[in-house]
Design a protein around this motif. Sequence first.
Motif, PDB file in Angstrom:
ATOM      1  N   CYS A 234       1.006  -1.128  -0.075  1.00 54.57           N
ATOM      2  CA  CYS A 234      -0.205  -0.241  -0.125  1.00 54.57           C
ATOM      3  C   CYS A 234       0.934   1.364  -0.173  1.00 54.57           C
ATOM      4  N   SER A 235       0.312   2.255  -0.389  1.00 61.23           N
ATOM      5  CA  SER A 235       1.248   3.534  -0.200  1.00 61.23           C
ATOM      6  C   SER A 235       1.189   4.174   1.237  1.00 61.23           C
ATOM      7  N   ARG A 236       1.661   5.193   1.508  1.00 58.64           N
ATOM      8  CA  ARG A 236       2.000   5.765   3.223  1.00 58.64           C
ATOM      9  C   ARG A 236       0.520   6.023   3.887  1.00 58.64           C
ATOM     10  N   PRO A 237      -0.421   6.615   3.189  1.00 56.17           N
ATOM     11  CA  PRO A 237      -1.759   7.403   3.896  1.00 56.17           C
ATOM     12  C   PRO A 237      -2.396   6.402   4.466  1.00 56.17           C
ATOM     13  N   GLN A 252       9.851   5.782  -0.016  1.00 58.37           N
ATOM     14  CA  GLN A 252      11.054   6.139   0.585  1.00 58.37           C
ATOM     15  C   GLN A 252      10.818   5.729   2.445  1.00 58.37           C
ATOM     16  N   THR A 253       9.622   5.977   2.426  1.00 53.79           N
ATOM     17  CA  THR A 253       9.858   5.598   3.635  1.00 53.79           C
ATOM     18  C   THR A 253       9.531   3.852   4.591  1.00 53.79           C
ATOM     19  N   GLY A 254       9.053   3.432   3.245  1.00 55.02           N
ATOM     20  CA  GLY A 254       8.300   2.103   3.872  1.00 55.02           C
ATOM     21  C   GLY A 254       9.536   1.618   3.372  1.00 55.02           C
ATOM     22  N   ILE A 267      -3.265   4.968  -6.866  1.00 57.60           N
ATOM     23  CA  ILE A 267      -2.001   5.790  -6.443  1.00 57.60           C
ATOM     24  C   ILE A 267      -1.418   6.284  -7.281  1.00 57.60           C
ATOM     25  N   SER A 268      -1.398   8.304  -6.842  1.00 53.70           N
ATOM     26  CA  SER A 268      -1.515   8.735  -7.432  1.00 53.70           C
ATOM     27  C   SER A 268       0.233   8.825  -8.301  1.00 53.70           C
ATOM     28  N   GLY A 269       1.198   7.829  -7.781  1.00 52.15           N
ATOM     29  CA  GLY A 269       2.335   7.976  -8.115  1.00 52.15           C
ATOM     30  C   GLY A 269       3.505   8.724  -7.755  1.00 52.15           C
ATOM     31  N   ALA A 270       2.937   9.643  -6.551  1.00 54.66           N
ATOM     32  CA  ALA A 270       4.188  10.740  -5.792  1.00 54.66           C
ATOM     33  C   ALA A 270       6.039  10.243  -5.880  1.00 54.66           C
ATOM     34  N   ILE A 271       6.582  11.146  -5.535  1.00 55.66           N
ATOM     35  CA  ILE A 271       7.687  10.514  -5.768  1.00 55.66           C
ATOM     36  C   ILE A 271       8.116   9.599  -4.709  1.00 55.66           C
ATOM     37  N   GLN A 272       8.208   9.882  -3.253  1.00 51.46           N
ATOM     38  CA  GLN A 272       8.316   8.884  -2.310  1.00 51.46           C
ATOM     39  C   GLN A 272       8.308   7.878  -2.208  1.00 51.46           C
ATOM     40  N   HIS A 273       6.784   7.671  -2.862  1.00 50.25           N
ATOM     41  CA  HIS A 273       6.419   6.553  -3.571  1.00 50.25           C
ATOM     42  C   HIS A 273       7.000   5.337  -4.867  1.00 50.25           C
ATOM     43  N   LEU A 274       7.286   6.319  -5.449  1.00 51.87           N
ATOM     44  CA  LEU A 274       8.282   5.815  -7.122  1.00 51.87           C
ATOM     45  C   LEU A 274       9.494   5.809  -6.753  1.00 51.87           C
ATOM     46  N   ASN A 287      -6.018   4.097 -12.335  1.00 51.99           N
ATOM     47  CA  ASN A 287      -6.151   5.006 -11.797  1.00 51.99           C
ATOM     48  C   ASN A 287      -7.085   5.246 -13.064  1.00 51.99           C
ATOM     49  N   LYS A 288      -7.910   6.102 -12.073  1.00 48.45           N
ATOM     50  CA  LYS A 288      -9.332   7.167 -13.204  1.00 48.45           C
ATOM     51  C   LYS A 288      -8.679   8.102 -13.945  1.00 48.45           C
ATOM     52  N   ASP A 289      -7.846   8.967 -13.316  1.00 49.48           N
ATOM     53  CA  ASP A 289      -7.627  10.145 -12.864  1.00 49.48           C
ATOM     54  C   ASP A 289      -6.426   9.851 -14.812  1.00 49.48           C
ATOM     55  N   PRO A 290      -6.279  10.104 -15.745  1.00 46.84           N
ATOM     56  CA  PRO A 290      -5.026   9.566 -17.151  1.00 46.84           C
ATOM     57  C   PRO A 290      -4.115  10.405 -16.886  1.00 46.84           C
ATOM     58  N   GLU A 291      -4.059  11.465 -15.767  1.00 47.24           N
ATOM     59  CA  GLU A 291      -2.775  12.587 -15.609  1.00 47.24           C
ATOM     60  C   GLU A 291      -1.858  12.192 -14.503  1.00 47.24           C
ATOM     61  N   ALA A 292      -2.708  10.986 -13.833  1.00 51.98           N
ATOM     62  CA  ALA A 292      -1.574  10.813 -12.160  1.00 51.98           C
ATOM     63  C   ALA A 292      -0.114  10.375 -13.284  1.00 51.98           C
ATOM     64  N   PRO A 293       1.028  11.073 -11.924  1.00 50.99           N
ATOM     65  CA  PRO A 293       1.913  10.840 -13.014  1.00 50.99           C
ATOM     66  C   PRO A 293       2.652   9.223 -12.952  1.00 50.99           C
ATOM     67  N   VAL A 303      -6.759   3.692 -17.696  1.00 49.63           N
ATOM     68  CA  VAL A 303      -7.318   4.988 -16.304  1.00 49.63           C
ATOM     69  C   VAL A 303      -9.121   4.199 -16.717  1.00 49.63           C
ATOM     70  N   GLY A 304      -9.505   4.212 -15.442  1.00 50.65           N
ATOM     71  CA  GLY A 304     -10.611   3.570 -14.780  1.00 50.65           C
ATOM     72  C   GLY A 304     -10.520   3.697 -13.075  1.00 50.65           C
ATOM     73  N   ASP A 305     -12.226   2.959 -13.049  1.00 50.33           N
ATOM     74  CA  ASP A 305     -12.439   3.569 -11.815  1.00 50.33           C
ATOM     75  C   ASP A 305     -12.041   1.765 -11.126  1.00 50.33           C
ATOM     76  N   VAL A 306     -11.045   1.892 -10.164  1.00 43.49           N
ATOM     77  CA  VAL A 306     -10.965   0.391  -9.263  1.00 43.49           C
ATOM     78  C   VAL A 306     -12.075  -0.432  -9.461  1.00 43.49           C
ATOM     79  N   MET A 307     -12.749   0.235  -8.854  1.00 45.12           N
ATOM     80  CA  MET A 307     -13.795  -0.256  -7.882  1.00 45.12           C
ATOM     81  C   MET A 307     -14.572  -1.484  -9.134  1.00 45.12           C
TER      82      MET A 307
HETATM   83  P1  FAD Z   1      -3.341  10.366  -3.707  1.00 47.29           P
HETATM   84  O1  FAD Z   1      -2.344  11.030  -3.177  1.00 47.29           O
HETATM   85  O2  FAD Z   1      -4.400  11.097  -2.609  1.00 47.29           O
HETATM   86  O3  FAD Z   1      -4.030   9.483  -4.775  1.00 47.29           O
HETATM   87  C1  FAD Z   1      -4.882   9.042  -4.558  1.00 47.29           C
HETATM   88  C2  FAD Z   1      -5.031   8.596  -6.538  1.00 47.29           C
HETATM   89  O4  FAD Z   1      -5.886   7.622  -6.546  1.00 47.29           O
HETATM   90  C3  FAD Z   1      -4.884   9.657  -7.387  1.00 47.29           C
HETATM   91  O5  FAD Z   1      -4.438   9.315  -8.322  1.00 47.29           O
HETATM   92  C4  FAD Z   1      -6.794   9.718  -8.137  1.00 47.29           C
HETATM   93  O6  FAD Z   1      -6.648   9.734  -9.488  1.00 47.29           O
HETATM   94  C5  FAD Z   1      -7.065   7.900  -7.736  1.00 47.29           C
HETATM   95  N1  FAD Z   1      -7.934   7.376  -8.166  1.00 47.29           N
HETATM   96  C6  FAD Z   1      -8.946   7.743  -6.551  1.00 47.29           C
HETATM   97  N2  FAD Z   1      -9.882   7.357  -6.510  1.00 47.29           N
HETATM   98  C7  FAD Z   1     -10.102   6.422  -7.799  1.00 47.29           C
HETATM   99  C8  FAD Z   1     -10.855   5.468  -7.845  1.00 47.29           C
HETATM  100  N3  FAD Z   1     -12.290   5.190  -8.132  1.00 47.29           N
HETATM  101  N4  FAD Z   1     -10.184   4.563  -9.302  1.00 47.29           N
HETATM  102  C9  FAD Z   1      -8.906   4.390  -9.988  1.00 47.29           C
HETATM  103  N5  FAD Z   1      -7.806   5.590  -8.795  1.00 47.29           N
HETATM  104  C10 FAD Z   1      -8.550   5.743  -8.574  1.00 47.29           C
HETATM  105  N6  FAD Z   1       4.130   7.974   0.251  1.00 47.29           N
HETATM  106  C11 FAD Z   1       4.091   6.742  -0.608  1.00 47.29           C
HETATM  107  O7  FAD Z   1       3.247   5.754  -1.196  1.00 47.29           O
HETATM  108  N7  FAD Z   1       5.481   5.445   0.761  1.00 47.29           N
HETATM  109  C12 FAD Z   1       6.393   7.084   1.187  1.00 47.29           C
HETATM  110  O8  FAD Z   1       7.361   6.274   1.483  1.00 47.29           O
HETATM  111  C13 FAD Z   1       6.710   8.039   1.004  1.00 47.29           C
HETATM  112  N8  FAD Z   1       7.513   8.679   1.958  1.00 47.29           N
HETATM  113  C14 FAD Z   1       6.930  10.207   2.071  1.00 47.29           C
HETATM  114  C15 FAD Z   1       8.186  10.915   2.877  1.00 47.29           C
HETATM  115  C16 FAD Z   1       8.035  12.393   2.726  1.00 47.29           C
HETATM  116  C17 FAD Z   1       8.655  12.948   3.289  1.00 47.29           C
HETATM  117  C18 FAD Z   1       6.594  13.117   2.855  1.00 47.29           C
HETATM  118  C19 FAD Z   1       6.737  14.018   2.453  1.00 47.29           C
HETATM  119  C20 FAD Z   1       5.499  12.018   1.316  1.00 47.29           C
HETATM  120  C21 FAD Z   1       5.427  10.602   1.614  1.00 47.29           C
HETATM  121  N9  FAD Z   1       5.047  10.040   0.546  1.00 47.29           N
HETATM  122  C22 FAD Z   1       5.326   8.535   0.564  1.00 47.29           C
HETATM  123  C23 FAD Z   1       3.475  11.038   0.316  1.00 47.29           C
HETATM  124  C24 FAD Z   1       3.179  10.889  -1.065  1.00 47.29           C
HETATM  125  O9  FAD Z   1       4.142  12.259  -1.137  1.00 47.29           O
HETATM  126  C25 FAD Z   1       2.061  10.586  -0.934  1.00 47.29           C
HETATM  127  O10 FAD Z   1       1.259  11.836  -0.770  1.00 47.29           O
HETATM  128  C26 FAD Z   1       1.559   9.533  -1.344  1.00 47.29           C
HETATM  129  O11 FAD Z   1       2.511   8.761  -1.909  1.00 47.29           O
HETATM  130  C27 FAD Z   1      -0.262   9.654  -1.806  1.00 47.29           C
HETATM  131  O12 FAD Z   1      -1.215   8.414  -1.674  1.00 47.29           O
HETATM  132  P2  FAD Z   1      -1.882   8.275  -3.108  1.00 47.29           P
HETATM  133  O13 FAD Z   1      -1.265   7.722  -4.086  1.00 47.29           O
HETATM  134  O14 FAD Z   1      -2.465   6.419  -2.226  1.00 47.29           O
HETATM  135  O15 FAD Z   1      -2.620   9.209  -2.191  1.00 47.29           O
END
Ligand code: FAD
Length: 320
Positions: A234-237, A252-254, A267-274, A287-293, A303-307
């Motif tokens: 999973c992602s960190r949040p 990065q922190t996991g 998962i959006s694909g933030a640099i810390q996750h990648l 991901n439902k957002d075609p612009e997701a990084p 590109v679609g709803d995970v559900m």
């Molecule tokens: P979000 O950013 O909220 O993204 C959710 C995504 O789901 C979006 O792209 C959205 O388009 C998509 N989505 C929403 N609903 C649907 C649906 N129904 N169907 C399909 N797609 C949908 N993050 C980590 O993961 N790991 C780390 O180790 C980590 N370390 C960090 C360290 C630091 C110092 C910092 C500042 C941040 C760190 N983060 C880490 C957090 C990171 O920056 C992001 O905030 C986090 O990865 C975002 O998690 P997410 O993609 O689950 O959530």
Amino acid sequence: MSVIVLVEHTEGIIKKKSFEAVQYASVIAKKTGTTTAAVVAGNVAESEMQALGNYGADKVLHVTNYKINSSQHRAFARILVTAAKQENSAVIVTLHDVNGRAIAPRVAVVLKAGLVSGALSLPDTDKGFVVKKSAFSGKAFAFVNVTSDIKVVMLIPNTFPLVKTEGTAAIEKLDVSFEDKDFGVKVVSVDKITGEIPLSDAELVVSGGRGLKGPENWGLIEDLAKELGAATACSRPVADAHWRPHHEHVGQTGGTIRPHLYIAAGISGAIQHLAGVSGSKTIVVINKDPEAPFFKAANYGVVGDVMEVLPRLTEAVRKF
Ligand code: FAD
């Protein structure tokens, strides 16, 4: 003179990533005309230690004179320093993981050694001791030349495929003179990780982010993982919100993982996750957002709803 490598185990079972570290150390030993000494602390069966010979260990230095748990990083640093001095080592290898990050710098300070963290290649010894390493959370690579007499290298797990060979390792006892301060960390309780496939060893991983909306939808991730024989991540949040346990959080922190297949759903694909998953051989992003990084790092994207997409994918795998 030996290359020293620290071996990690869970209740006597040597971790797959430690076999990789031993294999890595043994190639360095061959390149530099020395032998490989694997360091094991605690209760590990002789047959398990001998298996290190299949990955290049010439001998195993076994520390049994104190009951050490894996959180006592100062004690492990003392063990590696003792082993390195005994073996007159010029190279010490640990993993770049939660333990290696706490142990290797301590060893480097005591031995006045240069340290390369996040190693992704064998050292190029024709050019000195040049190692390719991960930089800026995996966004870039750096090539560093370690010029000190003693070198400490922290290998990122899952960098090299394991190649089992026929080999034997001699097992020797290593006596270490510990000090009280080495055992400053006391373990209060242990939560055992359940689940059939440890994430760090998994070849296939299905991972979910905030797009899953809540823990009640995690069955979608688990169903697909079950059909594929994959581990879940999973992602960190998601871990911070207690939807999933923290040991599943990658980035990065996991944990850092390098599976053959990483499926990222919502998962959006933030640099810390990648930073924790970009070494995966194939990345599939839903991901439902075609612009997701994350799509920029993906081999395949939906590109679609995970559900909707996850149940259809699970059904397709079931029929396959
Ligand atoms: P979000 O950013 O909220 O993204 C959710 C995504 O789901 C979006 O792209 C959205 O388009 C998509 N989505 C929403 N609903 C649907 C649906 N129904 N169907 C399909 N797609 C949908 N993050 C980590 O993961 N790991 C780390 O180790 C980590 N370390 C960090 C360290 C630091 C110092 C910092 C500042 C941040 C760190 N983060 C880490 C957090 C990171 O920056 C992001 O905030 C986090 O990865 C975002 O998690 P997410 O993609 O689950 O959530």
